[in-house]
Design a protein around this motif. Structure first.
Motif, PDB file in Angstrom:
ATOM      1  N   PRO A  36       0.820  -1.213   0.000  1.00 61.56           N
ATOM      2  CA  PRO A  36       0.000   0.000   0.000  1.00 61.56           C
ATOM      3  C   PRO A  36       0.856   1.265   0.000  1.00 61.56           C
ATOM      4  O   PRO A  36       1.831   1.373   0.735  1.00 61.56           O
ATOM      5  CB  PRO A  36      -0.819  -0.134   1.288  1.00 61.56           C
ATOM      6  CG  PRO A  36      -0.931  -1.616   1.498  1.00 61.56           C
ATOM      7  CD  PRO A  36       0.397  -2.165   1.059  1.00 61.56           C
ATOM      8  N   LEU A  37       0.450   2.234  -0.825  1.00 57.92           N
ATOM      9  CA  LEU A  37       1.282   3.408  -1.093  1.00 57.92           C
ATOM     10  C   LEU A  37       0.422   4.667  -1.144  1.00 57.92           C
ATOM     11  O   LEU A  37      -0.615   4.697  -1.807  1.00 57.92           O
ATOM     12  CB  LEU A  37       1.998   3.216  -2.436  1.00 57.92           C
ATOM     13  CG  LEU A  37       2.923   4.322  -2.927  1.00 57.92           C
ATOM     14  CD1 LEU A  37       4.131   4.464  -1.990  1.00 57.92           C
ATOM     15  CD2 LEU A  37       3.391   4.022  -4.349  1.00 57.92           C
ATOM     16  N   ASP A  38       0.890   5.705  -0.449  1.00 60.71           N
ATOM     17  CA  ASP A  38       0.168   6.983  -0.444  1.00 60.71           C
ATOM     18  C   ASP A  38       0.652   7.941  -1.522  1.00 60.71           C
ATOM     19  O   ASP A  38      -0.152   8.567  -2.219  1.00 60.71           O
ATOM     20  CB  ASP A  38       0.339   7.672   0.919  1.00 60.71           C
ATOM     21  CG  ASP A  38      -0.248   6.867   2.047  1.00 60.71           C
ATOM     22  OD1 ASP A  38      -1.477   6.763   2.117  1.00 60.71           O
ATOM     23  OD2 ASP A  38       0.535   6.332   2.857  1.00 60.71           O
ATOM     24  N   VAL A  39       1.969   8.109  -1.614  1.00 63.63           N
ATOM     25  CA  VAL A  39       2.537   9.125  -2.505  1.00 63.63           C
ATOM     26  C   VAL A  39       3.622   8.494  -3.366  1.00 63.63           C
ATOM     27  O   VAL A  39       4.595   7.948  -2.846  1.00 63.63           O
ATOM     28  CB  VAL A  39       3.136  10.305  -1.713  1.00 63.63           C
ATOM     29  CG1 VAL A  39       3.742  11.336  -2.674  1.00 63.63           C
ATOM     30  CG2 VAL A  39       2.081  10.965  -0.831  1.00 63.63           C
ATOM     31  N   PRO A  94      -2.583   3.782   2.611  1.00 61.73           N
ATOM     32  CA  PRO A  94      -2.868   3.774   4.052  1.00 61.73           C
ATOM     33  C   PRO A  94      -3.663   4.988   4.521  1.00 61.73           C
ATOM     34  O   PRO A  94      -4.488   4.882   5.437  1.00 61.73           O
ATOM     35  CB  PRO A  94      -1.471   3.752   4.683  1.00 61.73           C
ATOM     36  CG  PRO A  94      -0.611   3.075   3.660  1.00 61.73           C
ATOM     37  CD  PRO A  94      -1.149   3.537   2.341  1.00 61.73           C
ATOM     38  N   THR A  95      -3.427   6.158   3.896  1.00 59.98           N
ATOM     39  CA  THR A  95      -4.167   7.355   4.288  1.00 59.98           C
ATOM     40  C   THR A  95      -5.485   7.493   3.547  1.00 59.98           C
ATOM     41  O   THR A  95      -6.218   8.456   3.746  1.00 59.98           O
ATOM     42  CB  THR A  95      -3.325   8.625   4.037  1.00 59.98           C
ATOM     43  OG1 THR A  95      -2.966   8.674   2.643  1.00 59.98           O
ATOM     44  CG2 THR A  95      -2.079   8.646   4.892  1.00 59.98           C
ATOM     45  N   GLY A  96      -5.777   6.525   2.663  1.00 64.59           N
ATOM     46  CA  GLY A  96      -7.062   6.516   1.979  1.00 64.59           C
ATOM     47  C   GLY A  96      -7.096   7.245   0.654  1.00 64.59           C
ATOM     48  O   GLY A  96      -8.122   7.250  -0.026  1.00 64.59           O
ATOM     49  N   ARG A  97      -5.986   7.893   0.253  1.00 66.64           N
ATOM     50  CA  ARG A  97      -5.978   8.595  -1.032  1.00 66.64           C
ATOM     51  C   ARG A  97      -4.585   8.570  -1.644  1.00 66.64           C
ATOM     52  O   ARG A  97      -3.659   9.175  -1.135  1.00 66.64           O
ATOM     53  CB  ARG A  97      -6.472  10.034  -0.887  1.00 66.64           C
ATOM     54  CG  ARG A  97      -5.731  10.864   0.142  1.00 66.64           C
ATOM     55  CD  ARG A  97      -6.438  12.205   0.396  1.00 66.64           C
ATOM     56  NE  ARG A  97      -5.679  13.020   1.317  1.00 66.64           N
ATOM     57  CZ  ARG A  97      -4.854  13.990   0.943  1.00 66.64           C
ATOM     58  NH1 ARG A  97      -4.684  14.242  -0.342  1.00 66.64           N
ATOM     59  NH2 ARG A  97      -4.197  14.719   1.831  1.00 66.64           N
TER      60      ARG A  97
END
Length: 220
Positions: A64-67, A116-119
């Protein structure tokens, strides 16, 4: 915890972005060409961003990756549009600066969809040299490849809008790096701080835009 992945994280702006992410307490993953060049504390993936096999395996290594910051790039040949033309060098510039960011982003979509942060958010490091109102011709392969990068990332922004994954282009300015040289205007650490602030606040209202490193909008 925000998970940041930076391609080309072993030196220059890429390394500065990794350092800044770590300073913010983020989980950081860096792709590098040579083992041992990522900052301490970052997870290191040794790969060539033009290697199709390595790209295909990337999602399974990242999770899982945010940025995602597509930073890896090359300046290519110095030739102007009147030549001499080195087709192999020209195409290699496109492979690294245009096709690789697109391929890496496509491969990591499963990771961005489970951020992980949803976006999930995607940033691609472009250049002021891509600006269509800037008519200089030196390093024409680089200028053309970055202009093409702008277009493919704009297309990704369109395609991913319904999923809520924001995509932007970043003009980092003229940096004091191996590519930019010692006479350049800006320190990589300063620019990295600004870019990750943009990434942290990025939402769909800005997706598809071309931004300066401080987040102000600029023309394509």
């Amino acid at each position: 915890m925000t998970h940041l992945l930076v391609t080309g994280g072993g030196r220059g702006l890429g390394r500065a972005l990794c350092d800044e992410g770590l300073a913010r307490g983020w989980r950081v993953t860096a792709t590098v060409r040579r083992a041992g060049t990522a900052p301490a504390g970052a997870a290191e993936i040794v790969m060539d961003v033009t290697d199709a096999g390595a790209i295909a395996a990337l999602a399974g290594r990242v999770g899982p990756l945010d940025v995602l910051v597509n930073n890896a790039g090359i300046i290519g040949p110095a030739a102007r549009a009147i030549g001499p033309l080195d087709p192999a060098a020209f195409l290699e510039t496109f492979r690294v600066d245009t096709l690789a960011p697109l391929a890496v982003t496509q491969a990591l979509l499963p990771c961005l969809r489970t951020a992980p942060t949803g976006r999930g958010r995607v940033l691609a490091i472009s250049s002021q040299m891509s600006f269509m109102g800037y008519a200089k011709s030196d390093h024409i392969a680089y200028r053309a490849a970055k202009a093409a990068l702008n277009k493919v990332m704009q297309g990704l922004a369109t395609d991913l809008a319904a999923e809520g994954i924001a995509v932007v282009l970043i003009d980092p300015g003229w940096l004091r790096t191996d590519m930019g040289g010692p006479q350049a205007d800006l320190e990589p650490a300063e620019v990295a701080r600004a870019i990750l602030s943009v990434a942290g606040g990025l939402d769909m209202s800005r997706s598809g835009q071309f931004l300066r490193h401080d987040g102000t909008r600029r023309d394509f």
